[in-house]
Design an enzyme around this catalytic site. Structure first.
Site, PDB file in Angstrom:
ATOM      1  N   GLY B 127     -35.162 -33.713  95.090  1.00 14.15           N
ATOM      2  CA  GLY B 127     -36.105 -32.645  94.236  1.00 14.15           C
ATOM      3  C   GLY B 127     -35.293 -31.910  93.061  1.00 14.15           C
ATOM      4  N   TYR B 128     -35.084 -32.564  91.912  1.00 13.11           N
ATOM      5  CA  TYR B 128     -34.712 -31.998  90.862  1.00 13.11           C
ATOM      6  C   TYR B 128     -35.742 -31.620  89.866  1.00 13.11           C
ATOM      7  CZ  TYR B 128     -29.557 -32.640  91.773  1.00 13.11           C
ATOM      8  OH  TYR B 128     -28.220 -32.463  92.404  1.00 13.11           O
ATOM      9  N   SER B 129     -36.050 -32.639  89.180  1.00 12.34           N
ATOM     10  CA  SER B 129     -37.117 -32.281  87.979  1.00 12.34           C
ATOM     11  C   SER B 129     -38.314 -31.666  88.327  1.00 12.34           C
ATOM     12  CB  SER B 129     -37.675 -34.039  87.379  1.00 12.34           C
ATOM     13  OG  SER B 129     -36.636 -34.640  86.796  1.00 12.34           O
ATOM     14  N   GLU B 244     -24.659 -39.916  90.576  1.00 13.01           N
ATOM     15  CA  GLU B 244     -25.781 -40.706  90.294  1.00 13.01           C
ATOM     16  C   GLU B 244     -25.561 -41.573  88.863  1.00 13.01           C
ATOM     17  OE1 GLU B 244     -29.014 -38.220  88.578  1.00 13.01           O
ATOM     18  OE2 GLU B 244     -30.530 -39.639  89.015  1.00 13.01           O
ATOM     19  N   SER B 382     -31.818 -38.858  80.430  1.00 13.39           N
ATOM     20  CA  SER B 382     -32.337 -40.016  79.564  1.00 13.39           C
ATOM     21  C   SER B 382     -31.112 -40.441  78.559  1.00 13.39           C
ATOM     22  CB  SER B 382     -33.350 -39.293  78.472  1.00 13.39           C
ATOM     23  OG  SER B 382     -32.771 -38.289  77.810  1.00 13.39           O
ATOM     24  N   ASN B 383     -31.342 -41.542  77.870  1.00 15.00           N
ATOM     25  CA  ASN B 383     -30.240 -42.026  77.048  1.00 15.00           C
ATOM     26  C   ASN B 383     -30.131 -40.999  75.864  1.00 15.00           C
ATOM     27  OD1 ASN B 383     -30.331 -44.285  78.566  1.00 15.00           O
ATOM     28  ND2 ASN B 383     -30.586 -45.673  77.285  1.00 15.00           N
TER      29      ASN B 383
END
Lengths: 380, 399
Positions: B127-129, B244, B382-383
């Site tokens: 439950g992060y984003s 991660e 994201s990259n």
């Protein structure tokens, strides 16, 4: 030099853009995508009434367009709105082949096509064809006034909705390559004919297709379109027209992708400011705009040479499809990337639009196929 | 400098190979080979096979039941698993939450949760984003307000991968709205069965319900479910993120994917020859393979350097960017190789029903996978965020 649309084409564009803006939003399309038919009969007949199908045919054929630029105008708008209805299959391919090769009696079908009451599908590719237009192994046996077809056609788009299939089969010669071009005939085959079996399925970017098995399908010779064994030049010409349409569709879809990305960049806030204020994203967005202009020019080049001799036509078509294959991948992928997760969700407009852009690369030749065509035609 | 495996490494590799040959269920590897989506039962089955072998938690210290493999062994295992079409172990409990609990959890939390992760009794999700907190994770708004011996949690999490299978979720929540963003975040463990939690599937562009929105309405969470100290959650979150970001290179997956593309390209015919002999396709394939060959060594260099339990720094970001670019390129090649048969969308092909395939069996899921794996460059930082980290660290060191 004049890069403006004629008044008629400008009107066609305005009419179509307005209609689709009113009637074809994301929710409507998602309902169509989830329906069993995979297309909306209402939308189809309304658009036929607007003259959109008619714009794909010349005046001689009963329409009021039919040139490369007519196709480009219509398909750019269809792509912009992500329309899944089978204009390519019923009008440009099926209708176009009847118009090119049909007898007077067969050409009478075009009135129904233009009126939106007759659907067609082009049953040409076979399980091992990939993009080789001459790879036709479906066999013909002629017996007096009848012919019997046997074979299997792959990924026949719009087959289930079609009243008639335009089926290619081999009268003589061996399948594949330049040597396989001679000896191919086309036949009009009703989909409810004995021996015609369809295995239907939806496609990833919308619409439906079917695997078509022809098992001793017996037709009168009058079902043949044009002279026996001589259909290839018309098939190649319609494949070029289909490529112009696909190129224009990709252009329209890319315009939507870039528009959505621009809007998102200026509304989505992270780290306390719109993400469009980050230079890393600004540069990528600018690159998309630059590519879009290249794509628009490539479509113009291809559309403007659709009526040229076969070699010139195919050289420009190959150039456009190769460029659009490359640019399309970049636009679809970067548009998704700059959006982030939201673009991965089915209910967001870009998801479908990105699929349309990428999946045009799987019809009538992919980026590499057209690169090879371009090289071969440049050397010829 | 020695590029070859030691004899101990080779013995280990043989052990892994015979284990996979013997224990990996063929119905699971076949689904993986065809790019089909696995259900919960398949994940659970593989989890439990690995646990029985004692190979489920190579990153964990031995005191908690970990295998304590060295970096090369971990690499060999991942590689062999990918080549054998074994599924990846679901990481949320094992490689994300567990290191946090081992370092910051109470003794009671360690004793309770760690064995349940190994046994598979608990399936964790992350439950992060949140809708407004993606790359800018610290701006998260889900709040937890203390009420006696409970927190009351309200808010929404999103992009929760496989949340539909989870019975527990670890969450970042805001416990102090009045301080600097990073200083008011806490790390909570929440039972998904608590009243007030609603899981809503998000259908992705390939038609799969892989991720979810999770809504919290007045959810009561006992205070003993707080990890570490209140308002120190950001530290734990960052620690988790470094875990991660290990193995983000996905070397094994890329090798397996490349092999799949080669198989397809041998079967497809282009201009009367196998597609693999088509010079343009062959060149595309070769370029990816060359990149992968180098990245595989980069990956080994980095994992060899990383001491056990110590997460790599900026190199993890580099591997994430390069690794995902390569994997996505392989997905693109697979899509191209399938030709017109990439167009059919047959959910059975993705979900693995027994319906006959449309066209060759390998073609069914490739376009869906191509689209699905656009996520690789978006999730887990994201990259763009990774590139930002690399520049900040490297340029910062020079300033």
């Amino acid at each position: 030099m004049n890069f403006e649309l004629t008044q008629e084409r400008q009107m066609l564009q305005d009419t179509l853009r307005r209609f689709l803006a009113d009637r074809y939003d994301t929710r409507t399309r998602n309902e169509i995508l989830e329906s069993d038919a995979g297309l909306s009969a209402n939308i189809w007949s309304e658009m036929a009434e607007l003259g959109i199908v008619g714009a794909m045919f010349t005046q001689d054929q009963g329409g009021f367009g039919g040139a490369g630029f007519d196709l480009a105008v219509v398909f750019e708008e269809l792509g912009r709105a992500g329309v899944v209805e089978p204009f390519l299959d019923t009008a440009i391919l099926g209708g176009g082949l009847i118009a090119a090769l049909g007898s007077d009696a067969q050409k009478e079908l075009l009135d129904q096509v233009i009126g939106g009451t007759l659907h067609l599908a082009f049953a040409h590719g076979e399980p091992t064809s990939r993009y080789d237009l001459a790879q036709v192994e479906t066999s013909i046996v002629q017996n007096g006034q009848n012919v019997t077809l046997n074979g299997r056609k792959a990924v026949v788009i719009n087959a289930e909705a079609a009243d008639l299939l335009v089926v290619s089969a081999r009268e003589s010669g061996a399948a594949g390559g330049a040597g396989g071009e001679d000896g191919i005939s086309l036949f009009l085959v009703p989909t409810d004919m004995a021996g015609v079996e369809l295995q239907g399925y939806p496609m990833l970017s919308g619409g439906r297709a079917a695997e078509v098995v022809l098992n001793n399908v017996t037709l009168p010779v009058s079902a043949r379109l044009g002279a026996a064994g001589k259909a290839f030049p018309a098939i190649a010409e319609r494949a070029a027209a289909a490529s112009v349409a696909l190129a224009a569709e990709a252009l329209g879809a890319m315009e939507t992708a870039v528009r959505l990305t621009g809007e998102y960049l200026m509304t989505r806030k992270q780290f306390g400011r719109p993400i469009g204020t980050f230079q890393a994203l600004q540069h990528r967005y600018s690159d998309l705009l630059i590519e879009l202009e290249q794509v628009r020019s490539a479509v113009i080049n291809a559309a403007g040479h659709l009526e040229s001799d076969a070699k010139t036509r195919d050289w420009h078509v190959a150039a456009a499809r190769n460029l659009i294959g490359r640019a399309g991948r970049m636009v679809a992928e970067d548009a998704i990337q700059m959006h982030g997760g939201i673009a991965m969700t089915q209910e967001y407009e870009l998801a479908h639009i990105a699929k349309r852009i990428i999946m045009t690369d799987h019809r009538f030749g992919d980026t590499d196929y057209h690169l090879e065509r371009f090289i071969a035609l440049s050397a010829a | 400098m020695d590029l070859s495996y030691s004899s101990e490494d080779l013995t280990f590799r043989d052990q892994v190979r015979s284990f996979l040959a013997e224990k990996l269920p063929s119905e699971i590897s076949e689904k993986m080979r065809l790019g089909q989506v696995l259900g919960k039962a398949a994940f659970d089955q593989w989890h439990s096979i690995l646990n029985d072998q004692g190979w489920l938690a190579p990153n964990w210290p031995a005191e908690f039941g970990g295998a304590e493999w060295n970096a090369v062994q971990k690499h060999i295992f991942e590689e062999e698993c990918a080549m054998a079409n074994a599924p990846r172990v679901v990481p949320f409990g094992l490689t994300m939450l567990a290191p946090v609990l081992q370092k910051f959890g109470s003794d009671a939390q360690k004793a309770h949760y760690l064995p349940r992760i190994l046994s598979g009794e608990d399936w964790w999700c992350q439950g992060y984003s949140e809708p407004g907190a993606g790359s800018d994770l610290a701006s998260l708004k889900t709040k937890a307000v203390r009420d006696g011996d409970h927190y009351i949690v309200n808010g929404q999490k999103t992009w929760t991968t496989l949340g539909q299978f989870a019975n527990w979720i670890f969450c970042l929540v805001r416990t102090d709205p009045d301080v600097k963003q990073q200083e008011g975040i806490s790390f909570l463990l929440i039972d998904m069965a608590t009243p007030g939690i609603e899981v809503r599937p998000i259908i992705l562009l390939d038609g799969t319900p892989e991720v979810n929105e999770i809504w919290f309405t007045d959810v009561r969470v006992p205070i003993e479910n707080l990890v570490g100290e209140e308002n120190k959650g950001w530290t734990y979150a960052k620690y988790l993120l470094t875990h991660e970001r290990t193995n983000t290179a996905g070397v094994g997956s890329s090798h397996a994917g490349l092999n799949a593309v080669k198989r397809m390209a041998r079967a497809e015919v282009s201009n009367g020859r196998p597609l693999i002999e088509n010079p343009h396709f062959a060149a595309r394939l070769a370029l990816v393979e060359i990149d992968l060959l180098a990245m595989s060594t980069t990956n080994l260099r980095i994992v060899s350097k990383a001491a056990v339990g110590q997460a790599p720094g900026v190199e993890a970001s580099m591997l994430k960017v390069k690794g995902t670019i390569i994997r996505q390129e392989i997905n693109d090649l697979a899509r191209r190789a399938a030709g017109p048969y990439a167009m059919p969308f047959v959910s059975e092909a993705v979900e693995g029903d027994n319906a006959p395939p449309i066209g060759p069996d390998y073609a069914g899921p490739v376009a869906a996978q191509y689209f699905n794996n656009r996520k690789l460059s978006i999730f887990a930082g994201s990259n763009e965020i990774q590139r930002g980290i690399i520049a900040k660290v490297k340029l910062g060191a020079m300033g």
